[in-house]
Scaffold this active site. Structure first.
Site, PDB file in Angstrom:
ATOM      1  N   SER A  58     -30.126 -20.962   7.867  1.00 19.29           N
ATOM      2  CA  SER A  58     -31.133 -21.971   8.480  1.00 19.29           C
ATOM      3  C   SER A  58     -32.379 -21.386   8.208  1.00 19.29           C
ATOM      4  O   SER A  58     -32.704 -20.268   7.954  1.00 19.29           O
ATOM      5  CB  SER A  58     -30.815 -21.771  10.144  1.00 19.29           C
ATOM      6  OG  SER A  58     -32.119 -22.183  10.902  1.00 19.29           O
ATOM      7  N   TYR A  60     -29.302 -17.320  18.455  1.00 21.85           N
ATOM      8  CA  TYR A  60     -29.153 -18.052  16.818  1.00 21.85           C
ATOM      9  C   TYR A  60     -29.937 -17.722  15.697  1.00 21.85           C
ATOM     10  O   TYR A  60     -29.355 -17.419  14.572  1.00 21.85           O
ATOM     11  CB  TYR A  60     -29.469 -19.595  17.218  1.00 21.85           C
ATOM     12  CG  TYR A  60     -29.268 -20.545  16.001  1.00 21.85           C
ATOM     13  CD1 TYR A  60     -28.204 -21.309  15.985  1.00 21.85           C
ATOM     14  CD2 TYR A  60     -30.468 -20.981  15.186  1.00 21.85           C
ATOM     15  CE1 TYR A  60     -27.796 -22.188  14.792  1.00 21.85           C
ATOM     16  CE2 TYR A  60     -30.385 -21.693  14.171  1.00 21.85           C
ATOM     17  CZ  TYR A  60     -28.954 -22.376  13.805  1.00 21.85           C
ATOM     18  OH  TYR A  60     -28.906 -23.287  12.910  1.00 21.85           O
TER      19      TYR A  60
HETATM   20  P1  NAD Z   1     -22.811 -30.156  13.984  1.00 28.23           P
HETATM   21  O1  NAD Z   1     -22.875 -29.640  15.314  1.00 28.23           O
HETATM   22  O2  NAD Z   1     -22.847 -31.460  13.775  1.00 28.23           O
HETATM   23  O3  NAD Z   1     -21.834 -29.244  13.319  1.00 28.23           O
HETATM   24  C1  NAD Z   1     -21.266 -27.929  13.398  1.00 28.23           C
HETATM   25  C2  NAD Z   1     -19.714 -27.987  13.116  1.00 28.23           C
HETATM   26  O4  NAD Z   1     -19.145 -26.797  13.332  1.00 28.23           O
HETATM   27  C3  NAD Z   1     -18.922 -28.963  14.121  1.00 28.23           C
HETATM   28  O5  NAD Z   1     -17.913 -29.721  13.285  1.00 28.23           O
HETATM   29  C4  NAD Z   1     -18.165 -28.157  15.072  1.00 28.23           C
HETATM   30  O6  NAD Z   1     -17.023 -28.487  15.541  1.00 28.23           O
HETATM   31  C5  NAD Z   1     -17.848 -26.592  14.125  1.00 28.23           C
HETATM   32  N1  NAD Z   1     -17.538 -25.465  14.749  1.00 28.23           N
HETATM   33  C6  NAD Z   1     -18.250 -25.195  15.989  1.00 28.23           C
HETATM   34  N2  NAD Z   1     -17.616 -23.961  16.351  1.00 28.23           N
HETATM   35  C7  NAD Z   1     -16.453 -23.709  15.331  1.00 28.23           C
HETATM   36  C8  NAD Z   1     -15.672 -22.956  15.134  1.00 28.23           C
HETATM   37  N3  NAD Z   1     -15.495 -22.036  16.284  1.00 28.23           N
HETATM   38  N4  NAD Z   1     -14.665 -23.028  14.392  1.00 28.23           N
HETATM   39  C9  NAD Z   1     -14.521 -24.107  13.537  1.00 28.23           C
HETATM   40  N5  NAD Z   1     -15.713 -25.096  13.500  1.00 28.23           N
HETATM   41  C10 NAD Z   1     -16.438 -24.818  14.416  1.00 28.23           C
HETATM   42  O7  NAD Z   1     -24.017 -29.391  13.438  1.00 28.23           O
HETATM   43  P2  NAD Z   1     -24.624 -29.377  11.981  1.00 28.23           P
HETATM   44  O8  NAD Z   1     -26.264 -29.424  12.142  1.00 28.23           O
HETATM   45  O9  NAD Z   1     -23.955 -30.056  11.181  1.00 28.23           O
HETATM   46  O10 NAD Z   1     -24.365 -27.672  11.786  1.00 28.23           O
HETATM   47  C11 NAD Z   1     -23.845 -27.248  10.757  1.00 28.23           C
HETATM   48  C12 NAD Z   1     -24.657 -25.944  10.168  1.00 28.23           C
HETATM   49  O11 NAD Z   1     -25.934 -26.042   9.752  1.00 28.23           O
HETATM   50  C13 NAD Z   1     -24.436 -24.749  11.508  1.00 28.23           C
HETATM   51  O12 NAD Z   1     -24.112 -23.503  10.797  1.00 28.23           O
HETATM   52  C14 NAD Z   1     -25.923 -24.808  11.662  1.00 28.23           C
HETATM   53  O13 NAD Z   1     -26.390 -23.752  12.228  1.00 28.23           O
HETATM   54  C15 NAD Z   1     -26.554 -25.132  10.525  1.00 28.23           C
HETATM   55  N6  NAD Z   1     -27.921 -25.813  10.384  1.00 28.23           N
HETATM   56  C16 NAD Z   1     -28.172 -27.035  11.061  1.00 28.23           C
HETATM   57  C17 NAD Z   1     -29.535 -27.475  11.100  1.00 28.23           C
HETATM   58  C18 NAD Z   1     -29.925 -28.876  11.731  1.00 28.23           C
HETATM   59  O14 NAD Z   1     -31.066 -29.254  11.618  1.00 28.23           O
HETATM   60  N7  NAD Z   1     -29.015 -29.795  11.804  1.00 28.23           N
HETATM   61  C19 NAD Z   1     -30.686 -26.673  10.502  1.00 28.23           C
HETATM   62  C20 NAD Z   1     -30.277 -25.359   9.888  1.00 28.23           C
HETATM   63  C21 NAD Z   1     -28.924 -24.893  10.071  1.00 28.23           C
END
Ligand code: NAD
Length: 279
Positions: free
Chosen positions: A164, A177
């Site tokens: 991130s 986080y």
């Molecule tokens: P999201 O909530 O749509 O997806 C997260 C996924 O992780 C979901 O499918 C959830 O069920 C799964 N998950 C959570 N705990 C879990 C576990 N214990 N075992 C297996 N799966 C698990 O959110 P996203 O935005 O798609 O996030 C995906 C990644 O991207 C994350 O690591 C997040 O930190 C990172 N990220 C997202 C953003 C953003 O702006 N959306 C920015 C920076 C980083």
């Protein structure tokens, strides 16, 4: 939505990752879902990991198989050592091997520091950091067992950690986080250094603000989106496909010499836009 908004358009070469087997964690939502589909479009067979929401995971599988490749949904909690080991063993059994790991699963449990419980701190570290470590460790065992298969890829395996911008930008109210993502950066770089001699490429992608369920409150009203855009020089909120396309590129041999790098995919968020007119 302004005129520059929306997912990037592009044709993914369908043979880019042909014959490769990819595991994407947390792949039934948001970035993981778009990434799993992107890898499938690039010709990889894909395991769609999920911890809850089997139906959503099966839908992702259905879409991936429509591109003429194999896919399956595997349930596992990435923070549980036994479940991660079982998932990777099953993948090797059913798909033959693993070539690409996208350690994407992640979550937030937000609170100011004095309100943050140990459970909130621990949960985020367990999933976001320990979960990536466990998946990387198990995938690496298989990469080392199999070695390089030149007709498949120049490397013995690729690990892409979903970090991130908050591995760099401190984030008040989210100490769990931000700490987890800072940890992901050093874990990724250390593994990259340790494993490069075995021709395993470890890299990270650091998304900025991407339109997914994890940060819905940041973009779901026009006011929230306007506030958010003040932090994004490129003046659009990112879409999951922005990240998926970066993963596909990084996983492919086109980027075979990229080792131990974090690719920021953030519309310029880490350019400190507050300094554009001040400082
Ligand atoms: P999201 O909530 O749509 O997806 C997260 C996924 O992780 C979901 O499918 C959830 O069920 C799964 N998950 C959570 N705990 C879990 C576990 N214990 N075992 C297996 N799966 C698990 O959110 P996203 O935005 O798609 O996030 C995906 C990644 O991207 C994350 O690591 C997040 O930190 C990172 N990220 C997202 C953003 C953003 O702006 N959306 C920015 C920076 C980083």
């Amino acid at each position: 939505m302004n005129s520059t908004a929306g997912a990037p358009r592009g044709v993914i070469p369908a043979h880019l990752l042909k014959g490769q087997k990819a595991l994407v964690t947390g792949a039934n939502s948001g970035i993981g879902k778009a990434t799993a589909i992107g890898l499938g479009r690039a010709g990889a067979d894909v395991v769609v990991n999920y911890v809850a929401g089997q139906e959503a995971a099966e839908k992702v599988v259905e879409e991936i198989t429509s591109y003429g490749v194999r896919a399956a949904a595997y349930e596992a909690d990435v923070s549980r050592e036994d479940q991660v080991a079982a998932m990777t063993e099953r993948m090797v059994e059913e798909f033959g091997t693993i070539d690409i790991l996208v350690a994407n699963a992640g979550l937030q449990r937000d609170a100011g520091v004095t309100e943050m419980t140990l459970a909130q701190w621990q949960k985020v570290l367990d999933v976001n950091l320990t979960g990536q470590f466990l998946c990387a460790r198990e995938a690496t065992k298989e990469f080392l067992r199999r070695g390089v298969v030149p007709e498949v890829s120049r490397s013995a395996g690729k690990i892409i950690c979903m970090s991130s911008v908050h591995q760099l930008i401190p984030w008040s109210g989210h100490v769990n986080y931000a700490s987890s993502k800072g940890g992901v950066q050093m874990m990724m770089e250390t593994l990259a250094q340790e494993l490069a001699p075995q021709r395993i490429r470890v890299n990270a992608i650091a998304p900025g603000a991407i339109r997914t369920p994890i940060n819905r409150t940041a973009w779901e009203t026009p006011e929230a989106e306007r506030d958010l855009l003040r932090l994004i020089p490129y003046d659009r909120v990112g879409e999951p496909e922005d990240i998926a396309y970066a993963v596909v590129g990084l996983a492919s041999d086109l980027m075979d010499y990229v080792v131990g790098t974090t690719l920021y995919v953030d519309g310029g968020m880490t350019l400190f836009p507050g300094f554009a007119t001040g400082g």
